[in-house]
Design a protein around this motif. Structure first.
Motif, short mmCIF file in Angstrom:
data_model
loop_
_atom_site.label_atom_id
_atom_site.label_comp_id
_atom_site.label_asym_id
_atom_site.label_seq_id
_atom_site.Cartn_x
_atom_site.Cartn_y
_atom_site.Cartn_z
N UNK A 235 1.39 50.01 -33.98
CA UNK A 235 0.61 50.78 -34.95
C UNK A 235 -0.88 50.58 -34.73
N UNK A 236 -1.29 49.36 -34.40
CA UNK A 236 -2.70 49.09 -34.10
C UNK A 236 -3.14 49.86 -32.86
N UNK A 237 -2.25 49.87 -31.86
CA UNK A 237 -2.56 50.60 -30.63
C UNK A 237 -2.74 52.09 -30.91
N UNK A 238 -1.86 52.65 -31.75
CA UNK A 238 -1.95 54.08 -32.08
C UNK A 238 -3.25 54.40 -32.81
N UNK A 239 -3.69 53.49 -33.71
CA UNK A 239 -4.93 53.73 -34.44
C UNK A 239 -6.14 53.68 -33.52
N UNK A 240 -6.18 52.71 -32.61
CA UNK A 240 -7.30 52.62 -31.67
C UNK A 240 -7.35 53.87 -30.79
N UNK A 241 -6.19 54.31 -30.32
CA UNK A 241 -6.14 55.52 -29.50
C UNK A 241 -6.66 56.72 -30.28
N UNK A 242 -6.32 56.79 -31.56
CA UNK A 242 -6.80 57.90 -32.39
C UNK A 242 -8.32 57.84 -32.56
N UNK A 243 -8.85 56.64 -32.74
CA UNK A 243 -10.30 56.48 -32.83
C UNK A 243 -10.99 56.98 -31.56
N UNK A 244 -10.37 56.74 -30.41
CA UNK A 244 -10.99 57.09 -29.14
C UNK A 244 -10.83 58.56 -28.78
N UNK A 245 -9.81 59.22 -29.35
CA UNK A 245 -9.54 60.60 -28.95
C UNK A 245 -9.83 61.64 -30.03
N UNK A 246 -9.86 61.24 -31.31
CA UNK A 246 -9.92 62.22 -32.39
C UNK A 246 -11.20 62.19 -33.23
N UNK A 247 -12.19 61.44 -32.81
CA UNK A 247 -13.46 61.41 -33.56
C UNK A 247 -14.45 62.39 -32.95
N UNK B 191 -8.20 39.19 -25.91
CA UNK B 191 -7.76 40.18 -24.92
C UNK B 191 -6.42 40.72 -25.40
N UNK B 192 -6.44 41.46 -26.51
CA UNK B 192 -5.22 41.87 -27.19
C UNK B 192 -4.86 43.32 -26.91
N UNK B 193 -3.90 43.85 -27.69
CA UNK B 193 -3.45 45.23 -27.55
C UNK B 193 -4.60 46.22 -27.65
N UNK B 194 -5.53 45.95 -28.60
CA UNK B 194 -6.63 46.87 -28.81
C UNK B 194 -7.48 47.03 -27.54
N UNK B 195 -7.73 45.91 -26.86
CA UNK B 195 -8.54 45.96 -25.64
C UNK B 195 -7.85 46.76 -24.54
N UNK B 196 -6.55 46.52 -24.38
CA UNK B 196 -5.81 47.23 -23.33
C UNK B 196 -5.78 48.73 -23.62
N UNK B 197 -5.62 49.09 -24.90
CA UNK B 197 -5.63 50.52 -25.28
C UNK B 197 -6.98 51.16 -24.97
N UNK B 198 -8.05 50.44 -25.27
CA UNK B 198 -9.39 50.96 -24.95
C UNK B 198 -9.52 51.19 -23.46
N UNK B 199 -9.10 50.23 -22.66
CA UNK B 199 -9.22 50.36 -21.21
C UNK B 199 -8.46 51.58 -20.70
#
Length: 256
Positions: free
Chosen positions: A101-113, A129-137
């Motif tokens: 769910x955290x990964x999905x939210x970060x992805x939404x921040x990066x694609x839908x703003x 170096x968690x899920x959020x960082x890998x999603x950003x990369x």
């Protein structure tokens, strides 16, 4: 939504409490004061402090057909801000989510703003170096990312954790723009002398060992701690911290 942004910069650290969000907000404000259009994305889902630091708590994020409209800190709309803090009921609300769910939210921040045309997008990340960082990369692979600024403090325990962040960047192919040593001494509010209350030179030695540029050393300044929503570069242009941020901005311009 990132295609119209000229420069994307990540603010990273292997350790919490080193002042990443303060660096992110003050760097964003300093860039805005120098005439740039700036976006600040806070992806620290469990500890979103950017709305508080910019005095934007209680502001609403609006949705349009194209996506989310960020919150603007100024009438001229030169600093756009997005944070999960705008989606929570109050500052005491907690995000208790598993990784997907955290990964999905970060992805939404990066694609839908809907950032629009920006000179800079500063991305404030959580520690580690968690899920959020890998999603950003993964989501930045299709756009040009200038790289990461890594924040540390002078103590050895912080230096050791930041070494892991540097390894993470090199393994994932993130360019490292440079290193900032925060809390590098304490500026006395009465005489303006700077005292090294922690150890000194940890960031400089780490920069030498890892062959990473040292962008600046930021002291602890009580005046800046109370400067919520305002730029230290504008309010206290002669302070040691303001001079360091000005130097950091110049180095970022040279890095283009």
């Amino acid at each position: 939504m990132l295609k119209d942004i000229k420069h994307i910069i990540l603010i990273l650290s292997g350790k919490g409490g080193v002042g990443k969000s303060t660096v992110s907000t003050q760097l964003s404000l300093a860039l805005k004061e120098n005439g740039f259009k700036v976006g600040l994305l806070d992806i620290d889902l469990c500890g979103p402090s950017v709305p508080y630091l910019l005095q934007l708590e209680g502001k609403d994020v609006h949705q349009v057909e194209e996506g989310w409209v960020p919150v603007y800190s100024d009438e001229e709309q030169n600093l756009a801000v997005m944070s999960i803090g705008f989606l929570l009921n109050n500052r005491n609300s907690s995000v208790v989510w598993r990784g997907p769910k955290k990964t999905a939210m970060v992805k939404q921040f990066l694609t839908d703003v809907c950032w629009g045309n920006l000179d800079y997008l500063i991305i404030d990340t959580p520690p580690g170096t968690s899920d959020e960082h890998i999603t950003v990369m993964e989501n930045l692979k299709t756009v040009k990312c200038d790289g990461a600024i890594i924040v540390t403090t002078p103590q050895q325990v912080s230096i050791e954790d930041v070494r892991k962040e540097i390894t993470f960047c090199r393994k994932t192919g993130i360019p490292i723009i440079g290193l900032i040593e925060n809390m590098s001494g304490f500026v006395c509010p009465h005489c303006s002398d700077c005292t090294n209350i922690f150890s000194k030179g940890g960031g400089e030695s780490l920069a030498e060992i890892t062959k990473i540029p040292l962008l600046g050393t930021l002291p602890i300044d009580p005046k800046i701690g109370h400067l919520l929503g305002k730029s230290c570069v504008k309010e206290f242009p002669d302070s040691p911290m303001s001079k360091e941020f000005s130097n950091i901005m110049r180095r970022l311009q040279m890095n283009k």
